[in-house]
Design a protein around this motif. Structure first.
Motif, PDB file in Angstrom:
ATOM      1  N   GLU A 170     -16.664 -15.768 -37.354  1.00 35.73           N
ATOM      2  CA  GLU A 170     -16.289 -14.976 -38.525  1.00 35.73           C
ATOM      3  C   GLU A 170     -14.944 -14.303 -38.322  1.00 35.73           C
ATOM      4  O   GLU A 170     -14.470 -14.170 -37.200  1.00 35.73           O
ATOM      5  CB  GLU A 170     -17.357 -13.921 -38.817  1.00 35.73           C
ATOM      6  CG  GLU A 170     -17.518 -12.877 -37.730  1.00 35.73           C
ATOM      7  CD  GLU A 170     -18.681 -11.935 -37.976  1.00 35.73           C
ATOM      8  OE1 GLU A 170     -19.374 -12.060 -39.005  1.00 35.73           O
ATOM      9  OE2 GLU A 170     -18.908 -11.076 -37.113  1.00 35.73           O
ATOM     10  N   GLY A 171     -14.352 -13.898 -39.436  1.00 40.71           N
ATOM     11  CA  GLY A 171     -13.100 -13.158 -39.346  1.00 40.71           C
ATOM     12  C   GLY A 171     -12.009 -13.669 -40.250  1.00 40.71           C
ATOM     13  O   GLY A 171     -10.944 -13.069 -40.321  1.00 40.71           O
ATOM     14  N   GLU A 174      -9.508 -15.727 -48.891  1.00 40.40           N
ATOM     15  CA  GLU A 174      -8.486 -16.699 -49.274  1.00 40.40           C
ATOM     16  C   GLU A 174      -8.425 -17.858 -48.281  1.00 40.40           C
ATOM     17  O   GLU A 174      -8.263 -19.014 -48.676  1.00 40.40           O
ATOM     18  CB  GLU A 174      -7.105 -16.024 -49.371  1.00 40.40           C
ATOM     19  CG  GLU A 174      -6.991 -15.016 -50.491  1.00 40.40           C
ATOM     20  CD  GLU A 174      -7.623 -13.646 -50.164  1.00 40.40           C
ATOM     21  OE1 GLU A 174      -7.894 -13.352 -48.983  1.00 40.40           O
ATOM     22  OE2 GLU A 174      -7.855 -12.880 -51.115  1.00 40.40           O
ATOM     23  N   GLN A 175      -8.549 -17.565 -47.001  1.00 36.75           N
ATOM     24  CA  GLN A 175      -8.539 -18.622 -45.992  1.00 36.75           C
ATOM     25  C   GLN A 175      -9.760 -19.523 -46.138  1.00 36.75           C
ATOM     26  O   GLN A 175      -9.652 -20.750 -46.038  1.00 36.75           O
ATOM     27  CB  GLN A 175      -8.505 -18.027 -44.588  1.00 36.75           C
ATOM     28  CG  GLN A 175      -7.182 -17.395 -44.231  1.00 36.75           C
ATOM     29  CD  GLN A 175      -7.245 -16.684 -42.894  1.00 36.75           C
ATOM     30  OE1 GLN A 175      -8.173 -15.914 -42.626  1.00 36.75           O
ATOM     31  NE2 GLN A 175      -6.248 -16.917 -42.051  1.00 36.75           N
ATOM     32  N   LEU A 176     -10.912 -18.917 -46.369  1.00 38.74           N
ATOM     33  CA  LEU A 176     -12.125 -19.714 -46.546  1.00 38.74           C
ATOM     34  C   LEU A 176     -12.020 -20.581 -47.790  1.00 38.74           C
ATOM     35  O   LEU A 176     -12.422 -21.748 -47.785  1.00 38.74           O
ATOM     36  CB  LEU A 176     -13.353 -18.812 -46.609  1.00 38.74           C
ATOM     37  CG  LEU A 176     -13.679 -18.065 -45.321  1.00 38.74           C
ATOM     38  CD1 LEU A 176     -14.799 -17.067 -45.561  1.00 38.74           C
ATOM     39  CD2 LEU A 176     -14.029 -19.024 -44.207  1.00 38.74           C
ATOM     40  N   ARG A 177     -11.470 -20.033 -48.853  1.00 35.23           N
ATOM     41  CA  ARG A 177     -11.301 -20.800 -50.096  1.00 35.23           C
ATOM     42  C   ARG A 177     -10.373 -21.980 -49.869  1.00 35.23           C
ATOM     43  O   ARG A 177     -10.604 -23.091 -50.349  1.00 35.23           O
ATOM     44  CB  ARG A 177     -10.755 -19.875 -51.194  1.00 35.23           C
ATOM     45  CG  ARG A 177     -10.719 -20.519 -52.555  1.00 35.23           C
ATOM     46  CD  ARG A 177     -12.151 -20.765 -53.052  1.00 35.23           C
ATOM     47  NE  ARG A 177     -12.174 -21.662 -54.175  1.00 35.23           N
ATOM     48  CZ  ARG A 177     -12.290 -22.989 -54.094  1.00 35.23           C
ATOM     49  NH1 ARG A 177     -12.384 -23.591 -52.922  1.00 35.23           N
ATOM     50  NH2 ARG A 177     -12.322 -23.724 -55.174  1.00 35.23           N
ATOM     51  N   VAL A 188     -19.648 -28.307 -49.655  1.00 40.38           N
ATOM     52  CA  VAL A 188     -19.101 -27.714 -48.432  1.00 40.38           C
ATOM     53  C   VAL A 188     -19.909 -26.462 -48.128  1.00 40.38           C
ATOM     54  O   VAL A 188     -20.080 -25.606 -48.994  1.00 40.38           O
ATOM     55  CB  VAL A 188     -17.606 -27.360 -48.583  1.00 40.38           C
ATOM     56  CG1 VAL A 188     -17.081 -26.702 -47.314  1.00 40.38           C
ATOM     57  CG2 VAL A 188     -16.781 -28.595 -48.932  1.00 40.38           C
ATOM     58  N   VAL A 189     -20.399 -26.378 -46.900  1.00 42.86           N
ATOM     59  CA  VAL A 189     -21.131 -25.204 -46.432  1.00 42.86           C
ATOM     60  C   VAL A 189     -20.360 -24.623 -45.256  1.00 42.86           C
ATOM     61  O   VAL A 189     -20.068 -25.330 -44.286  1.00 42.86           O
ATOM     62  CB  VAL A 189     -22.567 -25.567 -45.972  1.00 42.86           C
ATOM     63  CG1 VAL A 189     -23.277 -24.349 -45.425  1.00 42.86           C
ATOM     64  CG2 VAL A 189     -23.351 -26.201 -47.105  1.00 42.86           C
ATOM     65  N   VAL A 190     -20.012 -23.349 -45.356  1.00 44.32           N
ATOM     66  CA  VAL A 190     -19.315 -22.671 -44.266  1.00 44.32           C
ATOM     67  C   VAL A 190     -20.256 -21.619 -43.693  1.00 44.32           C
ATOM     68  O   VAL A 190     -20.744 -20.751 -44.411  1.00 44.32           O
ATOM     69  CB  VAL A 190     -18.010 -21.996 -44.753  1.00 44.32           C
ATOM     70  CG1 VAL A 190     -17.336 -21.261 -43.600  1.00 44.32           C
ATOM     71  CG2 VAL A 190     -17.074 -23.026 -45.368  1.00 44.32           C
ATOM     72  N   ARG A 191     -20.521 -21.745 -42.400  1.00 40.13           N
ATOM     73  CA  ARG A 191     -21.344 -20.757 -41.698  1.00 40.13           C
ATOM     74  C   ARG A 191     -20.433 -19.966 -40.776  1.00 40.13           C
ATOM     75  O   ARG A 191     -19.720 -20.545 -39.954  1.00 40.13           O
ATOM     76  CB  ARG A 191     -22.420 -21.453 -40.879  1.00 40.13           C
ATOM     77  CG  ARG A 191     -23.468 -22.118 -41.710  1.00 40.13           C
ATOM     78  CD  ARG A 191     -24.577 -22.691 -40.822  1.00 40.13           C
ATOM     79  NE  ARG A 191     -25.588 -23.307 -41.635  1.00 40.13           N
ATOM     80  CZ  ARG A 191     -25.562 -24.555 -42.075  1.00 40.13           C
ATOM     81  NH1 ARG A 191     -24.555 -25.335 -41.752  1.00 40.13           N
ATOM     82  NH2 ARG A 191     -26.537 -25.044 -42.820  1.00 40.13           N
ATOM     83  N   GLU A 192     -20.489 -18.667 -40.904  1.00 33.79           N
ATOM     84  CA  GLU A 192     -19.695 -17.817 -40.024  1.00 33.79           C
ATOM     85  C   GLU A 192     -20.622 -17.157 -39.015  1.00 33.79           C
ATOM     86  O   GLU A 192     -21.665 -16.615 -39.373  1.00 33.79           O
ATOM     87  CB  GLU A 192     -18.957 -16.758 -40.833  1.00 33.79           C
ATOM     88  CG  GLU A 192     -17.876 -17.348 -41.712  1.00 33.79           C
ATOM     89  CD  GLU A 192     -17.049 -16.275 -42.369  1.00 33.79           C
ATOM     90  OE1 GLU A 192     -15.892 -16.100 -41.953  1.00 33.79           O
ATOM     91  OE2 GLU A 192     -17.581 -15.615 -43.275  1.00 33.79           O
ATOM     92  N   VAL A 193     -20.223 -17.215 -37.762  1.00 34.96           N
ATOM     93  CA  VAL A 193     -21.026 -16.713 -36.655  1.00 34.96           C
ATOM     94  C   VAL A 193     -20.291 -15.540 -36.011  1.00 34.96           C
ATOM     95  O   VAL A 193     -19.079 -15.621 -35.780  1.00 34.96           O
ATOM     96  CB  VAL A 193     -21.231 -17.837 -35.604  1.00 34.96           C
ATOM     97  CG1 VAL A 193     -22.025 -17.352 -34.425  1.00 34.96           C
ATOM     98  CG2 VAL A 193     -21.877 -19.054 -36.250  1.00 34.96           C
ATOM     99  N   PRO A 194     -20.990 -14.456 -35.708  1.00 35.14           N
ATOM    100  CA  PRO A 194     -20.334 -13.350 -35.003  1.00 35.14           C
ATOM    101  C   PRO A 194     -19.782 -13.813 -33.649  1.00 35.14           C
ATOM    102  O   PRO A 194     -20.382 -14.663 -32.970  1.00 35.14           O
ATOM    103  CB  PRO A 194     -21.450 -12.323 -34.806  1.00 35.14           C
ATOM    104  CG  PRO A 194     -22.491 -12.670 -35.815  1.00 35.14           C
ATOM    105  CD  PRO A 194     -22.400 -14.164 -36.005  1.00 35.14           C
ATOM    106  N   ALA A 195     -18.674 -13.245 -33.249  1.00 37.70           N
ATOM    107  CA  ALA A 195     -18.042 -13.623 -31.979  1.00 37.70           C
ATOM    108  C   ALA A 195     -18.950 -13.352 -30.784  1.00 37.70           C
ATOM    109  O   ALA A 195     -18.806 -13.980 -29.730  1.00 37.70           O
ATOM    110  CB  ALA A 195     -16.716 -12.883 -31.807  1.00 37.70           C
TER     111      ALA A 195
END
Length: 66
Positions: A10-11, A15-18, A41-48
């Protein structure tokens, strides 16, 4: 119906994800001649703190603490 799944730390801004979603969609349309409305399109964001390589999380690596 192409399904593109992306997992990343994540982070990024909205706009970047779009932009990522748009670019991946265009690539699928061009590469396999898929109708744009059929591309998923599936975007999964994971904590660092939840992503590690070599027993060091990305958060630890960023902090310089292996």
């Amino acid at each position: 119906m192409p399904l593109i799944e992306v997992t990343m730390v994540e982070g990024r801004s909205a706009e970047q994800l779009r932009a990522l979603i748009a670019g991946l969609t265009r690539a699928a349309v061009e590469a396999v001649d898929a109708p744009v409305e059929s591309v998923r399109v599936v975007v999964r964001e994971v904590p660092a703190t939840h992503w590690a390589a070599g027993d060091v999380t990305i958060a630890e690596r960023r902090a310089g603490t292996p």
